[in-house]
Scaffold this active site. Structure first.
Site, mmCIF file in Angstrom:
data_model
loop_
_atom_site.group_PDB
_atom_site.id
_atom_site.type_symbol
_atom_site.label_atom_id
_atom_site.label_comp_id
_atom_site.label_asym_id
_atom_site.label_seq_id
_atom_site.Cartn_x
_atom_site.Cartn_y
_atom_site.Cartn_z
ATOM 1 N N LYS A 117 0.805 -1.230 0.000
ATOM 2 C CA LYS A 117 0.000 0.000 0.000
ATOM 3 C C LYS A 117 0.833 1.273 0.000
ATOM 4 C CE LYS A 117 -4.460 -1.526 1.775
ATOM 5 N NZ LYS A 117 -5.489 -1.349 2.783
ATOM 6 N N LYS A 198 -6.244 -11.242 -7.100
ATOM 7 C CA LYS A 198 -7.423 -11.424 -6.256
ATOM 8 C C LYS A 198 -8.506 -10.406 -6.601
ATOM 9 C CE LYS A 198 -6.817 -8.751 -2.089
ATOM 10 N NZ LYS A 198 -7.139 -8.708 -0.682
ATOM 11 N N LYS A 201 -11.825 -4.404 -4.561
ATOM 12 C CA LYS A 201 -12.639 -3.196 -4.774
ATOM 13 C C LYS A 201 -11.922 -2.198 -5.654
ATOM 14 C CE LYS A 201 -13.813 -3.365 -0.152
ATOM 15 N NZ LYS A 201 -14.356 -3.128 1.130
#
Ligand code: AMP
Ligand code: TRP
Length: 334
Positions: A117, A198, A201
């Protein structure tokens, strides 16, 4: 009273938007089942949602309610489980501070999620680095025995165990060491457009992700146009990530074993199989969608659920924090 004797589960999903099929099959569907056997604290980690700025505060308030409505529509039962918002129970951030003081900072820099991230970001807040400690506090505050999460969160639960052990050794026996609980099938639901990744969102390709509460015709189209390989045969194999993903989705949504799905759909071609997957997913989601629509319109009901959950959780949190503060040398708690 009976609840006192059950093992404790703590878990939550971030209110960053609407659930997708990965969140549901990898997480919430299992929580729903577990709530009858465990005492469950299902909370909304809204403080965690501040770790990736910029975000819109008004949106966060809305998505907090929306997440609760989604929890309820997915079958989490406020009569059985404790549903609350992290920010409303005093103790989460306080315990995080205490835990942070006994963890070497290098361990945080090595966390996979932090590395992912923080990559290519102009701004990386300290909160993003601190995120796993807050998560550990969420878990240890209620003395959880078991933390059901998707595979991607396992490392955070391992860090939590490590922290519990450090605290127990440094001060004295206080925390239970929680176990991560990862479901085998659908521990990782993949993108329909790139089944090596994966489902997420934040995927730029919206056709790869099925949202639980999106119109059913959109869901149908997405599954029908899922990427598969050029071969044939309905069976799982590393060379067939697309079909494997669809088989696992169907197994997850219908509560059947992957082997049973392979047997049942042996002679099917890809097109017919996709149609069956789409129909099964839609049939399962339809009543949940209807329930969500009703709930999201009733904010006072949602607020009442949060108030009830908060009152219960606060009592437990106070008990733990009094103990922790005493052990670490504070004069009193609160
Ligand atoms: P997130 O949306 O990342 O906050 O995740 C909420 C929960 O859903 C966590 O327990 C995740 O591990 C789980 N989860 C997220 N994406 C997937 C996926 N593609 N497959 C399975 N579980 C997932
Ligand atoms: N980090 C989790 C996620 O992204 C959310 C979370 C925060 C959580 N605190 C937790 C999950 C405590 C389980 C227990 O999904």
């Amino acid at each position: 009273m009976e609840k006192e004797h059950k093992q404790i589960i703590v878990t939550g999903a971030q209110p960053t938007g609407m659930f997708h099929l990965g969140n549901y099959l990898g997480a919430v569907k299992n929580w729903q089942r577990l709530q009858y056997d465990y005492e469950c604290f299902f909370f909304i980690p809204n403080l965690h949602s501040m770790t990736c700025p910029p975000y819109v505060p008004a949106e966060l308030r809305k998505t907090t309610y929306s997440l609760l409505a989604q929890y309820l529509a997915c079958g989490l039962d406020p009569k059985v489980s404790h549903l609350f918002a992290q920010s409303e129970v005093i103790g989460h951030t306080e315990l995080a501070w205490v835990l942070g003081c006994i963890l070497p900072v290098g361990q945080l820099f090595r966390m996979t999620q932090f590395k992912a991230k923080s990559q290519d970001k102009d701004f990386v807040g300290s909160g993003l680095l601190y995120y796993p400690i807050l998560m550990a506090a969420d878990i240890l505050l209620y003395n959880a025995d078991c933390v059901p999460v998707g595979e991607d969160q396992k490392q955070h639960v391992e860090l939590t165990r490590d922290l519990a052990q450090r605290f127990n050794q440094t001060f004295s026996e206080t925390f239970v060491l929680p176990e991560p609980y990862i479901m085998k099938t659908c521990a990782r639901v993949h993108s329909l457009q790139d089944p090596t990744k994966k489902m997420s969102k934040s995927d730029a390709n919206k056709n790869g992700t099925i949202l639980l509460f999106e119109p059913v015709d959109a869901i149908y189209k997405k599954i029908k146009s899922a990427v598969t390989d050029s071969g044939s045969g309905i069976f799982c194999s590393p060379e067939k990530p697309g079909i494997t993903n669809l088989i696992e989705i169907l197994a997850g949504i219908t509560d059947r074993r992957v082997e049973d799905i392979e047997d049942l759909y042996k002679g099917y071609n890809y097109g017919d199989f996709k149609r069956c997957v789409a129909e099964a997913v839609i049939e399962h989601l339809k009543p949940m969608q209807k329930r969500y629509e009703e709930l999201i319109k009733d904010q006072s009901y949602l607020r009442a659920i949060l108030d009830e959950g908060k009152a219960f959780a606060q009592e437990r949190a106070n008990r733990m924090m009094s103990k922790v503060y005493r052990k670490v040398g504070m004069l009193q708690y609160g």
